[in-house]
Each structure stands twice: as C-alpha cells, then as structure tokens.
Design an enzyme around this catalytic site. Sequence first.
Site: not given
Length: 754
Positions: A232-233
């Site tokens: 995920d970012w």
Amino acid sequence: MSESSYPSVKDLTLEEKASLTSGGDAWHLQGVEAKGIPGYMITDGPHGLRKSLAASTGETDLDDSVPATCFPPAAGLSSSWNPELIHQVGEAMAEECIQEKVAVILGPGVNIKRNPLGGRCFEYWSEDPYLAGHEAVGIVAGVQSKGVGTSLKHFAANNQETDRLRVDARISQRALREIYLPAFEHIVKTAQPWTIMCSYNRINGVHSAQNRWLLTDVLRNEWGFKGIVMSDWGADHDRVASLNAGLNLEMPPTYTDEQIVYAARDGRIAPAQLDAMAQGMIDLVNKTRAAMSIDGYRFDVDAHDEVAHQAAIESMVLLKNDDAILPLDAAASKKVAIIGEFARTPRYQGGGSSHITPTKMTSFLDTLTARGIDADFAPGFTLDLEPADPALEAQAVETAKGADVVLMFLGLPEAAESEGFDRDTLDMPAKQIALLEQVAAVNKNVVVVLSNGSVVTVNPWAKYAKGILESWLLGQAGGPALADVIFGAVSPSGKLAQSIPLDINDDPSMLNWPGEEGHVDYGEGVFVGYRYYDTYGKAVDYPFGYGLSYATFEISEVSATKTGANTACVTATVTNTSDVDAAETVQVYVAPGASDVARPKHELKGFEKVFLKAGESKTVTIDLDERAFAYWSEKFGDWHVEAGEYGIEVGTASRDIAASVNVTLDGDNKSLPLNEWSTYGEWESDPVGGKVVAAAIAAAGTNGLPTLPDNAMMRMFLQSMPINSLPTLLGEGGKTLASYLLDEYAKLTKNITE
Ligand code: BGC
C-alpha cells in the site's frame, strides 16, 4: 515469444532487477527501457478509475481526475448479491483503463467489516467472508478478462482506520483463516488477481509488507498465487525485509533501489529471491502489454452509465414498507413532496483514494424533471453535520403538509465518513432526525431514502417512516435508479451484506475497538456480525441477508444430498407468488452440530439470486464443498471437518430460514497421536487409545494396574486429567497405568505404521 520468456531476469543487470522492485513514481511502474520493459501506469480503484490529471507527473490530487464512470461503491454493490452484474462492472472498468492506458486498477478491497464504525466500510463488501469473496471476484475476473490487472487489497486485516499505518491487529489463527483471509483466498484460487496490495497494519506483530508467513507461506505456497504483491502507498518500511518476505513492489518509490543492490551483493537477499520478485514484475508487464498497446480506444460512456444504472438498482435494500407505501404510482396524480438536500445533491461515493470524477451525474430531482414527474422540493437542511437551519426546516414542514406522500432523502454527509478515520457514532446527524420528526407530525406517509456508506442506526427513528429504502452510495446513476425503484418500474432486490444493529454497543468487537497503545485484540474471534448475533440470540434491527421486495416469494422442496464423504448438494425451489416480476436471493447457511470448538450457529456457504416473472418458479442447485463444513483447527494447523450431523438451512436472510434439512458427514478423520498430555477421556475416545484403555481395565489388579474409581465425581475428574497426572488420583497405580498406556499404544501404532 511466450509471455514470460522475454525479457527474463537473466537478461537484466543486478541494478535493473533492483529497479523493478520499486515504482517509477507514485502512479507508474519503473520501466527498463534498454530491455524493452515499459513503466506502465497503475492507479485507483476500486469502484471506477481515478486517474489523477496530475498523474503524468507522478503527483496526486484526489479531486482532480479524468472523468470515469462512477459505479456504486462496494457498500452498495455488495447488496446486489449478483456476481454476474459485478463482473459486468469489472469489464466496464477495464475498458476505461484501456482508454486511459492504465495497466492495473487498484481494487477491489475485500477486508471484512469487523465493526460498522470502520472508516472504509463504504468500500468493503461485507461482514461475511464468503459473500465478500464470491461478489468481489466478479470485479477481478471482469477487469482481467479485458487484459487489465487488478490489485486485491488490503492484504490483510485492514479493518479500521484508527492508527492504520502501524496498528498491530492481534488475531487468532482461527479467526484469520475463517474470517479475515477467506475472501482473499477464494479470489486468488478462482481468479488469480495479477496483483495484491498488502495492508499498512501489522498482524500479530509483523507489518504486512514484511510478513513472510502472509506473503509467501500462505499466499504463494498454500494458495498458489502467481501474481505480484505491491505495498500500500507507504506501507513498506524496510525494503530488504519486505523483498525477502515476498513483496515484489514498493509503492510509491522511496528512491532507495541501491539498498536492494547492496543487500543482494552482501547476501542479505538471496539471488533466487531477487530474481523471483523481479521476474514477477516482468510477468505483470507482459500480461498487460496487449491491452496497453491498443491506441485510440474510446469506451462507450452511455453504455457504461447504463451498467452503473443497473448496478445501482440492485444495490438498494428496502428495509420497511408498511401499508405497501412503495412503489408510488407516478400516474395517479398524487402530490409528492421531496425533502432533503440529498435529493438535489446526492452523496454517491466515499471519500479518500477511491474518490473519482463521474462522467455524468443525474440527481433524483433531475431525473423527475427529465421524466416529467411533478413534485415539490424543499432541501430541509444543509449538508453540514450541524447546525440545523430553522428557515429550511419550516419550509420543509410546510411542503410536507400539503402532500399525499413525502420522500425524505436523509443520510451521512461527506464529513461523517471517509478513508482515513473511523466514525465515532452509528447515529444519523441529529438535525436530520429532528426534521424527520417534525415532518412526520404533519404527514403520516413518509418514506425515508438513506444515503450512507456504512450502517446507521435506524430503530430510533423508524417509527416516523412507513417506508425506509437504504440506498447506500449508488454511484453516478443513483438518481434514475432510485426513480425506477420508487415508482415501481423495478422491484428492489438488494439484501443486506451487513447486519444493522440496534445499538453500536451490541457489536461483538466493541470491547476491543479500536484498540489501545498501538494494538487491537480481535477478542470476538470468529464471532463477527451475524455469527455473533445469531449464535447468542441477540436482537438486531435488520439481520444479515435481509431485504424486502414488491413481490412475495415462497421457498419449497428443500433437499440436501450427500455427494461425498464431506460434501453435499442442496436444491430448493423458489416461486414468485405475486403479480410483480422481481428477484429473490436464495441463501444457504450451514449449521454445525456438536463440535469440539465454539462454532457460529450458522454460516453463509452458498447463494443464488434468481429473477422470476410473476408466478414463475425456478429450482436452484448449490454445491457445498468440504470447506463449507470445516473450521480452522489450531490443534491440527489445518481445516478440519468433524464427523456428525450438519443442518443445511435455506432461506432469504440469516433470520428468515424457510427450511432446514440435515446431512450426516463422515468427517476427515484427522487425529493427533496421543501422548502423556492427552487426557484420559481423549485416550478413551481415540480408536487406538480406546483399545489400550479397554485392555488396561481388563487387566486391572495384575502387574500393578489399578482398578478405576466408579464414583461419578471421581470419573469426571479422571476424564479431564492428562495421563501424566493419574498418580494424583490413583497413587502409584496411576503411574503404572500411564506407562502401560504409553507402551501399549506405542506398540500398536508402530504396527499400524509399519
Ligand atoms: C490506500 C489504497 C490506495 C492507495 C493509492 C492508500 O492510501 O490505502 O487503497 O490504493 O492509497 O491511492
């Protein structure tokens, strides 16, 4: 040239391999131009394409993206119980990706709605893993059927937004396997998503990005996942550890590829591991090449709007319909008052990274105008949480007074729910309920239309409304879809994918929500949502699986046949007993009988939505595989089916079971070898141990073997005693007995294995 043969990691330098394991910028893969590997774009997801206008420079602007069809977010779509429709949504999203040259769309998100206060409930599917997996698989299969990749997210246990970047979700193995992983597992096994996005949080102490058990042992080795895992970012905090755990791609890049190079040189990363992670990235690029080479493609905006429209129709759940107040008859020249700002300014999607710019937007009011339906409108309130506006309220009450029926559009404004924070109440904004009360005082025919991404309490105000239509967030075509349902062109057919509790404090996770001091204990174990409410007989407002129709249905001829030692096939006939064409969803729950572990009263294990013309009947057939009956045994570290009788319940909601039939399964005969820590009772009930116990009893009084007590209380103590404790009860004879049991058992089991 075959898909994965060119280029191969073997053609790449160490630096090039390392570079493939991080993005080029926030929205692109890192290409290796010299070797013909392009840096394709990957972007959100999940209910339509969010391609930021600034994305070509790698920047992010959540509110500024190219127009894309806004389909109903999962909160709505999950209520459709219609995998084929969801597949069509996936296909349409892929076409938009092809036009915009996006190789992977970041979704769907299939985390479990552990608690309805969770900030991302609007983009997750259900409190039930079977439903979540069997619906969201349609998005993955639909998108990928057009040559575009998906990213199944957030793997795993992103069930809250509070402290989401670091919270340690402490979950039992059993709850992980039965509740938090199965939606991922089903989709991996049946549709092979090309990518998976790991979650931010930790699971039992380890960040998901660095969790080798999760990313390699379970995902790849057990489930056979063939794609790549991206972070995920900002979820990758240690590139070397993550790559070793099985993370192929860090997003967005931290421009630290040299860390991978050094670690590969000094042996902290094995060459084979780096090769495997980099080859995965090459394979991903190769899978998307064909679709990314299509130039000048334009998707059909109207056709996709129509898919969004159909999806919105099936996303609504009719909760209450006293006196058959719905549908309204547009031709009957009744005076309709419409109250609530949401009728004019719809809330149709959630906030955060999934927020997209729709290609069209037609409000309910616009739809009525377009269809020539007369109605008086008063906004009644502003879309702020507070304060109330007395002038708007007075106008709304006045408008309601003269009408035959009032449609009140209530809901949660954007400020009430979003990615990034959890809600602190299930209640509707107080000013809206105060207005509803005032309107109900002057007009008895009120229908409330709700717009909200996650459950709100309904019971406190339900008495003011004859009808309640839960429309969740309906995407861009919500206006026409609402008009179709409200005026009866189509019967509502949505079913709740999430229980509506009477009070948030009834929710089983509340004792451990949202955790403290950096961790959250999933103390309710497998008893999430209806698994808790139904097992412990707790009242709910509306149960899981519930939803009314304008039609009536009957389920009959329910039967279940054993098809193998631990499998069965269920058939049932469903009849539309009304004069309205409509759809009903047949739901199959498995109810285990006596068990060694605490099991939910029943669990959803199959469903089929059936469209029936007035008076029509159809027979549905649903196969139940071995997993449908199994629980995750921590003792065996494996799935386990116990022998015995299982109820098979067929109905239209978890609390509306039309008929229940039984099947008797053989069980999988798993057992662990007995040892000194096995109780006397376990020795007795084991097939081999039981023989040894019988022999010891027969030989009592010889060779120091004791006579066992026949007093009931002593027998009870004996049963639960590990045999190494027998001397406590039986003195020296207990020691002799324990040795005898262990020796004889060893002889017999040796004979068996030889
Ligand atoms: C979200 C993801 C999203 C990513 C990229 C993250 O903050 O958790 O769901 O795909 O951002 O926008």
